[in-house]
Design an enzyme around this catalytic site. Sequence first.
Site, PDB file in Angstrom:
ATOM      1  N   ASP A   7       0.870  -1.185   0.000  1.00 45.74           N
ATOM      2  CA  ASP A   7       0.000   0.000   0.000  1.00 45.74           C
ATOM      3  C   ASP A   7       0.906   1.233   0.000  1.00 45.74           C
ATOM      4  O   ASP A   7       2.135   1.115  -0.148  1.00 45.74           O
ATOM      5  CB  ASP A   7      -1.008  -0.043   1.164  1.00 45.74           C
ATOM      6  CG  ASP A   7      -0.372   0.169   2.537  1.00 45.74           C
ATOM      7  OD1 ASP A   7       0.876   0.305   2.608  1.00 45.74           O
ATOM      8  OD2 ASP A   7      -1.106   0.187   3.534  1.00 45.74           O
ATOM      9  N   CYS A  63       2.982  -3.359   4.057  1.00 44.49           N
ATOM     10  CA  CYS A  63       2.134  -2.219   4.447  1.00 44.49           C
ATOM     11  C   CYS A  63       2.836  -1.539   5.629  1.00 44.49           C
ATOM     12  O   CYS A  63       4.025  -1.773   5.842  1.00 44.49           O
ATOM     13  CB  CYS A  63       0.701  -2.652   4.761  1.00 44.49           C
ATOM     14  SG  CYS A  63       0.511  -3.757   6.173  1.00 44.49           S
ATOM     15  N   THR A  65       2.589  -1.852   8.965  1.00 44.73           N
ATOM     16  CA  THR A  65       3.046  -2.802   9.980  1.00 44.73           C
ATOM     17  C   THR A  65       3.233  -4.217   9.445  1.00 44.73           C
ATOM     18  O   THR A  65       3.831  -5.054  10.119  1.00 44.73           O
ATOM     19  CB  THR A  65       2.004  -2.913  11.104  1.00 44.73           C
ATOM     20  OG1 THR A  65       0.767  -3.327  10.501  1.00 44.73           O
ATOM     21  CG2 THR A  65       1.800  -1.581  11.819  1.00 44.73           C
ATOM     22  N   HIS A  96       9.181 -24.815   8.241  1.00 45.78           N
ATOM     23  CA  HIS A  96       8.138 -25.560   8.953  1.00 45.78           C
ATOM     24  C   HIS A  96       6.726 -25.274   8.460  1.00 45.78           C
ATOM     25  O   HIS A  96       5.866 -26.153   8.522  1.00 45.78           O
ATOM     26  CB  HIS A  96       8.203 -25.253  10.456  1.00 45.78           C
ATOM     27  CG  HIS A  96       9.395 -25.890  11.117  1.00 45.78           C
ATOM     28  ND1 HIS A  96       9.597 -25.846  12.479  1.00 45.78           N
ATOM     29  CD2 HIS A  96      10.444 -26.567  10.599  1.00 45.78           C
ATOM     30  CE1 HIS A  96      10.723 -26.489  12.776  1.00 45.78           C
ATOM     31  NE2 HIS A  96      11.264 -26.919  11.656  1.00 45.78           N
ATOM     32  N   HIS A 131       6.073 -31.784   9.242  1.00 45.45           N
ATOM     33  CA  HIS A 131       5.501 -30.450   9.037  1.00 45.45           C
ATOM     34  C   HIS A 131       4.417 -30.467   7.969  1.00 45.45           C
ATOM     35  O   HIS A 131       3.491 -29.662   8.016  1.00 45.45           O
ATOM     36  CB  HIS A 131       6.606 -29.449   8.699  1.00 45.45           C
ATOM     37  CG  HIS A 131       7.660 -29.403   9.747  1.00 45.45           C
ATOM     38  ND1 HIS A 131       7.390 -28.967  11.035  1.00 45.45           N
ATOM     39  CD2 HIS A 131       8.954 -29.794   9.731  1.00 45.45           C
ATOM     40  CE1 HIS A 131       8.489 -29.065  11.763  1.00 45.45           C
ATOM     41  NE2 HIS A 131       9.454 -29.570  10.999  1.00 45.45           N
TER      42      HIS A 131
HETATM   43  C1  RB5 Z   1      -2.074   2.509   6.394  1.00 42.54           C
HETATM   44  O1  RB5 Z   1      -1.988   3.750   7.006  1.00 42.54           O
HETATM   45  C2  RB5 Z   1      -1.843   1.408   7.403  1.00 42.54           C
HETATM   46  O2  RB5 Z   1      -2.984   1.235   8.169  1.00 42.54           O
HETATM   47  C3  RB5 Z   1      -1.447   0.138   6.704  1.00 42.54           C
HETATM   48  O3  RB5 Z   1      -0.314   0.377   5.948  1.00 42.54           O
HETATM   49  C4  RB5 Z   1      -1.112  -1.070   7.554  1.00 42.54           C
HETATM   50  O4  RB5 Z   1      -0.206  -0.759   8.542  1.00 42.54           O
HETATM   51  C5  RB5 Z   1      -2.231  -1.868   8.056  1.00 42.54           C
HETATM   52  O5  RB5 Z   1      -2.047  -2.904   8.706  1.00 42.54           O
END
Ligand code: RB5
Length: 145
Positions: A7, A63, A65, A96, A131
């Site tokens: 994203d 993304c 996180t 695994h 596994h």
């Molecule tokens: C976008 O701002 C953020 O929410 C997205 O990149 C991500 O971290 C979602 O899990």
Amino acid sequence: MIAIGCDHAGVEMKKAVIEALSEKGFEFKDMGTDGEPCDYPVMAEKVCKEVLAGNCEKGILICGTGIGMSIAANKFKGIRAALCADSFSTRFTRLHNNTNVMCMGARTLGQGLACELAEIFLTTGFEGGRHQRRIDLITEIEKKN
Ligand code: RB5
């Protein structure tokens, strides 16, 4: 061929991963985004469909996180996605779990580490044996639920 998508939060990290691993011989199908704001589940779907169609052997999703991408990717039957943030987990999720999609956080990892983790993910094989039985059990859960 590796499907890769992100994203808006992951654009720079995606570029870094493509550049570093292309130099090592990997080929990428870049599913976007190139910068415009977008919703991470949409990008997860594009990458997972490439993997499930057999057009790409694995997928990489980035993304902010990595968490949203991993939640979305794991909704697809046949996708086993792992949020990767350290080398041990990245290696063992291939050994695994036979994961076929890796997810990373552009706001939580440095680009150097992300490139290193992507290389580990793409070069580590599945151990099989006991596994495989556990993965078969996951597939049973997918079928039943
Ligand atoms: C976008 O701002 C953020 O929410 C997205 O990149 C991500 O971290 C979602 O899990």
